[in-house]
Design a protein around this motif. Structure first.
Motif, PDB file in Angstrom:
ATOM      1  N   ILE A  68      -8.922  98.151  84.752  1.00  0.00           N
ATOM      2  CA  ILE A  68      -8.714  97.781  83.295  1.00  0.00           C
ATOM      3  C   ILE A  68      -8.304  98.762  82.426  1.00  0.00           C
ATOM      4  O   ILE A  68      -7.549  98.512  81.661  1.00  0.00           O
ATOM      5  CB  ILE A  68     -10.184  97.055  83.100  1.00  0.00           C
ATOM      6  N   GLN A  69      -9.189  99.995  82.305  1.00  0.00           N
ATOM      7  CA  GLN A  69      -8.620 101.107  81.643  1.00  0.00           C
ATOM      8  C   GLN A  69      -7.046 101.488  81.952  1.00  0.00           C
ATOM      9  O   GLN A  69      -6.219 101.799  81.026  1.00  0.00           O
ATOM     10  CB  GLN A  69      -9.611 102.439  81.833  1.00  0.00           C
ATOM     11  N   LEU A  70      -6.831 101.674  83.072  1.00  0.00           N
ATOM     12  CA  LEU A  70      -5.554 102.017  83.315  1.00  0.00           C
ATOM     13  C   LEU A  70      -4.285 101.070  82.981  1.00  0.00           C
ATOM     14  O   LEU A  70      -3.403 101.323  82.352  1.00  0.00           O
ATOM     15  CB  LEU A  70      -5.284 101.995  85.000  1.00  0.00           C
ATOM     16  N   LYS A  71      -4.718  99.718  83.167  1.00  0.00           N
ATOM     17  CA  LYS A  71      -3.837  98.458  82.728  1.00  0.00           C
ATOM     18  C   LYS A  71      -3.816  98.588  81.199  1.00  0.00           C
ATOM     19  O   LYS A  71      -2.668  98.393  80.610  1.00  0.00           O
ATOM     20  CB  LYS A  71      -4.291  97.332  83.221  1.00  0.00           C
ATOM     21  N   ALA A  72      -4.843  98.704  80.391  1.00  0.00           N
ATOM     22  CA  ALA A  72      -4.781  98.680  78.901  1.00  0.00           C
ATOM     23  C   ALA A  72      -3.999  99.981  78.484  1.00  0.00           C
ATOM     24  O   ALA A  72      -3.415  99.732  77.373  1.00  0.00           O
ATOM     25  CB  ALA A  72      -6.210  98.806  78.498  1.00  0.00           C
ATOM     26  N   LEU A  73      -3.983 101.157  79.234  1.00  0.00           N
ATOM     27  CA  LEU A  73      -3.188 102.078  78.780  1.00  0.00           C
ATOM     28  C   LEU A  73      -1.742 102.116  79.216  1.00  0.00           C
ATOM     29  O   LEU A  73      -1.076 102.993  78.977  1.00  0.00           O
ATOM     30  CB  LEU A  73      -3.911 103.611  79.047  1.00  0.00           C
ATOM     31  N   ASP A  74      -1.607 101.011  79.901  1.00  0.00           N
ATOM     32  CA  ASP A  74      -0.252 101.145  80.455  1.00  0.00           C
ATOM     33  C   ASP A  74       0.173 102.093  81.465  1.00  0.00           C
ATOM     34  O   ASP A  74       1.213 102.664  81.693  1.00  0.00           O
ATOM     35  CB  ASP A  74       0.902 100.771  79.508  1.00  0.00           C
ATOM     36  N   ILE A  75      -0.965 102.698  82.332  1.00  0.00           N
ATOM     37  CA  ILE A  75      -0.573 103.379  83.399  1.00  0.00           C
ATOM     38  C   ILE A  75      -0.518 102.715  84.755  1.00  0.00           C
ATOM     39  O   ILE A  75      -1.412 102.101  85.278  1.00  0.00           O
ATOM     40  CB  ILE A  75      -1.720 104.307  83.377  1.00  0.00           C
ATOM     41  N   SER A  76       0.609 102.765  85.095  1.00  0.00           N
ATOM     42  CA  SER A  76       1.042 101.881  86.545  1.00  0.00           C
ATOM     43  C   SER A  76       1.336 103.007  87.606  1.00  0.00           C
ATOM     44  O   SER A  76       1.477 104.119  87.321  1.00  0.00           O
ATOM     45  CB  SER A  76       2.404 101.266  86.254  1.00  0.00           C
ATOM     46  N   PRO A  77       1.436 102.403  88.954  1.00  0.00           N
ATOM     47  CA  PRO A  77       1.946 103.355  89.807  1.00  0.00           C
ATOM     48  C   PRO A  77       3.227 103.947  89.874  1.00  0.00           C
ATOM     49  O   PRO A  77       3.152 105.196  89.999  1.00  0.00           O
ATOM     50  CB  PRO A  77       1.972 102.234  91.169  1.00  0.00           C
ATOM     51  N   ASP A  78       4.183 103.527  89.032  1.00  0.00           N
ATOM     52  CA  ASP A  78       5.279 103.968  88.773  1.00  0.00           C
ATOM     53  C   ASP A  78       5.385 105.118  87.767  1.00  0.00           C
ATOM     54  O   ASP A  78       5.783 106.111  87.974  1.00  0.00           O
ATOM     55  CB  ASP A  78       6.337 103.012  88.386  1.00  0.00           C
ATOM     56  N   PHE A  79       4.464 104.902  86.721  1.00  0.00           N
ATOM     57  CA  PHE A  79       3.996 106.038  85.812  1.00  0.00           C
ATOM     58  C   PHE A  79       3.564 107.269  86.662  1.00  0.00           C
ATOM     59  O   PHE A  79       4.016 108.598  86.373  1.00  0.00           O
ATOM     60  CB  PHE A  79       3.274 105.513  84.919  1.00  0.00           C
TER      61      PHE A  79
END
Length: 229
Positions: free
Chosen positions: A189-200
């Motif tokens: 949830i934290q990663l998604k909220a910060l727009d941290i994706s596998p591509d990033f």
């Protein structure tokens, strides 16, 4: 819907001139009888509401209580049904309030949805959570996607957050592929909220680097850092 307007001729309503109008809307919680005049796609008149005694008695027998006239009309307006009352009881939810029933009916929650959610192991502790599930479009099939990748024990409130942020099984699988296996739901949830994706992560870290801890990923995103390769 026009199909629910018993006794009303839509073509007559739209025709030129003025003529008497009479129709009724009949639902499980009660009926609305209306009379007046129609014509030229316009109608005027008055309506009278009558609560259905059997439906009101059902609510009393289930410990929900007898609705006021205003509440009874609201139940009819959102098309509250007996099957929802019975399904809530069968799934052993806390006794609903009139407002709970109206919210469930307004969102189209029916007995099949309640039973299906129970079968996949999700019976939220409160009816408000069930309302949130339906409002967000959380279905047994959607939950099944997370069960398939090892997140079958996610709590109801976690599912709400995952759906609200559009965290998908594909998003989680992407992190699995780059070495972050079975991350806690709170971390996802934290990663998604910060727009941290596998591509990033691949862009910031590089394909040959050792993957850093999640807290470093957060710092990279927030502060624009890149990890030395």
């Amino acid at each position: 819907l026009p199909s629910e307007l018993m006794g009303m001729d839509v073509s007559s309503f739209r025709a030129a001139g003025t003529r008497p109008l009479r129709f009724a809307i009949v639902r499980e919680a009660g009926r609305l009888d209306c009379a007046g005049n129609e014509g030229n796609s316009y109608a005027t008149g008055n309506c009278r509401f009558t609560a259905d005694a059997r439906f009101m008695n059902l609510l009393v027998s289930r410990g929900i209580g007898r609705p006021t006239e205003e509440q009874a009309f609201g139940l009819m307006a959102v098309n509250a049904r007996r099957q929802v009352v019975e399904a809530v009881a069968a799934a052993h939810y806390p006794t609903p309030s009139i407002d709970n029933l109206m919210a469930l009916a307004a969102l189209g929650v029916d007995g099949r949805y309640i039973a299906a959610m129970s079968r996949v192991g999700y019976r939220p502790t409160t009816l408000q959570s069930l309302v949130e599930f339906k409002a967000l479009g959380i279905t047994p099939d959607w939950i099944g996607g997370f069960t398939h990748i090892g997140y079958g024990n996610a709590r109801a409130e976690e599912l709400v957050q995952l759906k609200a942020l559009n965290v998908t099984p594909e998003f989680i699988a992407g992190f699995d592929r780059i070495g972050y296996r079975h991350l806690p739901v709170a971390t996802l949830i934290q990663l998604k909220a910060l727009d941290i994706s596998p591509d990033f992560v691949r862009s910031a870290v590089g394909p040959r680097a050792t993957m850093p801890p999640v807290n470093e990923l957060v710092e990279m995103k927030i502060f624009g850092k890149r990890r030395p390769r």
